[in-house]
Motif scaffolding. Sequence first.
Motif, mmCIF file in Angstrom:
data_model
loop_
_atom_site.group_PDB
_atom_site.id
_atom_site.type_symbol
_atom_site.label_atom_id
_atom_site.label_comp_id
_atom_site.label_asym_id
_atom_site.label_seq_id
_atom_site.Cartn_x
_atom_site.Cartn_y
_atom_site.Cartn_z
ATOM 1 N N PHE A 86 16.747 -5.076 12.402
ATOM 2 C CA PHE A 86 15.366 -4.588 11.823
ATOM 3 C C PHE A 86 15.459 -4.329 10.238
ATOM 4 N N GLY A 87 14.145 -4.310 9.550
ATOM 5 C CA GLY A 87 14.259 -4.401 8.163
ATOM 6 C C GLY A 87 13.658 -2.983 7.683
ATOM 7 N N ASP A 88 12.617 -2.485 8.493
ATOM 8 C CA ASP A 88 11.793 -1.200 8.001
ATOM 9 C C ASP A 88 12.087 -0.376 9.063
ATOM 10 N N LEU A 89 11.909 1.007 8.693
ATOM 11 C CA LEU A 89 11.751 2.042 9.602
ATOM 12 C C LEU A 89 10.445 2.446 9.957
ATOM 13 N N ASP A 90 10.031 2.479 11.462
ATOM 14 C CA ASP A 90 8.704 2.788 11.612
ATOM 15 C C ASP A 90 8.424 4.122 12.145
ATOM 16 N N ILE A 91 7.734 4.904 11.767
ATOM 17 C CA ILE A 91 7.460 6.386 12.453
ATOM 18 C C ILE A 91 5.973 6.482 12.767
ATOM 19 N N LEU A 92 5.721 7.223 13.693
ATOM 20 C CA LEU A 92 4.390 7.518 13.915
ATOM 21 C C LEU A 92 4.045 9.195 13.821
ATOM 22 N N VAL A 93 3.024 9.369 13.150
ATOM 23 C CA VAL A 93 2.635 10.858 13.108
ATOM 24 C C VAL A 93 0.991 10.989 13.533
ATOM 25 N N HIS A 94 0.683 12.463 13.620
ATOM 26 C CA HIS A 94 -0.600 12.526 13.905
ATOM 27 C C HIS A 94 -1.498 11.980 12.720
ATOM 28 N N GLU A 95 -2.834 11.446 12.805
ATOM 29 C CA GLU A 95 -3.587 11.113 11.839
ATOM 30 C C GLU A 95 -3.898 12.274 10.736
ATOM 31 N N ARG A 96 -3.936 13.568 11.363
ATOM 32 C CA ARG A 96 -4.213 14.624 10.531
ATOM 33 C C ARG A 96 -2.752 15.117 9.640
ATOM 34 N N ASP A 97 -1.725 14.631 10.052
ATOM 35 C CA ASP A 97 -0.513 14.784 9.109
ATOM 36 C C ASP A 97 -0.097 13.864 8.289
ATOM 37 N N VAL A 98 -1.119 12.914 8.166
ATOM 38 C CA VAL A 98 -0.585 11.706 7.300
ATOM 39 C C VAL A 98 -0.429 12.133 5.642
ATOM 40 N N PRO A 99 -1.351 12.793 5.261
ATOM 41 C CA PRO A 99 -1.406 13.353 3.746
ATOM 42 C C PRO A 99 -0.159 14.270 3.629
ATOM 43 N N ARG A 100 0.306 15.056 4.454
ATOM 44 C CA ARG A 100 1.685 15.960 4.302
ATOM 45 C C ARG A 100 3.031 14.900 4.592
#
Lengths: 104, 406
Positions: free
Chosen positions: B135-149
Amino acid sequence: MGRPLVRQEGSMVRLDQKMRPHPEVVDTEFESGEGVLLHLESKTYYSLNLTGMRIWRGLKQGLTLKEISHNLQTEFEVDEERAESSVLTVVGELSQQNLLQTPE
Amino acid sequence: MSKPCTKVLKTDGRPEAELLLYAARTCLDSEETERIRALVREDIDWTYLLRLALSHGVMPLLYRSLNIHCPDAVPKGALDQLQGHFFANAARNLFLTEELLKFMDLLEANGVPVIPYKGPALAASAYGNLALREFGDLDILVHERDVPRAKDLLISRGYRPNVELPSAKEASYIQFRGARGFSRGDSGVCIDLHWGVTLHKKSFSFPIDEERLWERLEPVSLGGRTVHSIPPEELLQILCVHGSRHCWEQLKWICDIAELVRAHQGLDWKRLMEEARSLHNSRMLLLGLLLARDLLGAILPEEVLQTMRADRVVKSLAAQIRERIFAEAGGPLRVFESSLFYLRIRERLWDGVPDFLQMVITPDGKDWEFLPLPESISFLYYLLRPIRLIGKYGVNPLRRSLRRAA
């Protein structure tokens, strides 16, 4: 028992010592018994063969070098001299590469 | 569970593709192991085999199978090359996993819940060993509301967005897209920050209930720790959407499906099929499963096989992928074929229209390079792109694609 992958450089370690892995070193072991160590600071990796990986596992478990040698004798049915030589060889090389902490 | 009858592929009559298909599995029965041993005794072009494995992202699996089952039958140069790649990949994956765990700690310390998915979490969950998946990249999922943080925390750790946006456009980017890439120059690590399970929200949409996804997380052992990731039922659907998005051009994506099914014997197939049906995602799921079965011997329950047999389009798309996957002359699907593939993979035509249009009219970097236009008339790119594509590929690929779709 295969020959350890790493070669001995004049090491000063004693068999009654415990050597611990450097905290910045992570490892992964494969089904074949081989494995890879990665030093996170230097981003350098080292491959270990089956014997080397068994020794590394013993170091992680906090065994003395003597105990690790004993385990090798049992697992690979080799004599004491050969097992101790292998342990000292691998540990000497790991120390030289800064993969171990200072001996206790 | 029925034992599949693996369809054997050959590339122009060459045995390398067949060898790769057997070797790209972590679990082989005695018959399959014997087949590998017989194939390596044939006139294998090792340079071609390694190139094939590299282009399909399955070098670690090839090394593992050959090293376990027939190391003495492999030329030393080829085995050394495979071993070198295997160790280097293992070391890189260790490094990426440590980086992932450190960044997850940072997020959680700042009150941002996070799910690792694909990458190390997938390698651990499906293959049982970090070293077996590239794999090349790391993928993480956050809540939409937490994207700026999460973005601020990525920047505090030395990452920079791959595409800088004017601050006025940040909010609309989050609203319309599902992910944003960040890179750290000193380490070469890229993290894809996701707040939706597909890249674009308005194309290749996959209306999975993401809030429920967060409630169903399952433990995965990663780097000596336990983290929580997406359960196999949802992950299979997500991986099948991802594979479809890329027209299943790489074998490693099919391996993911086969290995995930193999590793999770207690998979809730009833729930999986029902949810896929309710999300109108059955066809993408069935295509991924059919390819995993045909190419890599994945064992599927009878009710899934029955559903597959009833879907003529799935069988036709699988045949198209099987024909192309190792064919040097064919290569990856061209833009028109991909566009038609996007239409056919959908159960409802209108679901595929945004993906079709995205491919055919939405400009990308090549269009901008082809004809730099001032911002004031940049809308003309939407007209120029189809013209550029027809100019580049001609009308024949379009005709062929339309015939196949019909």
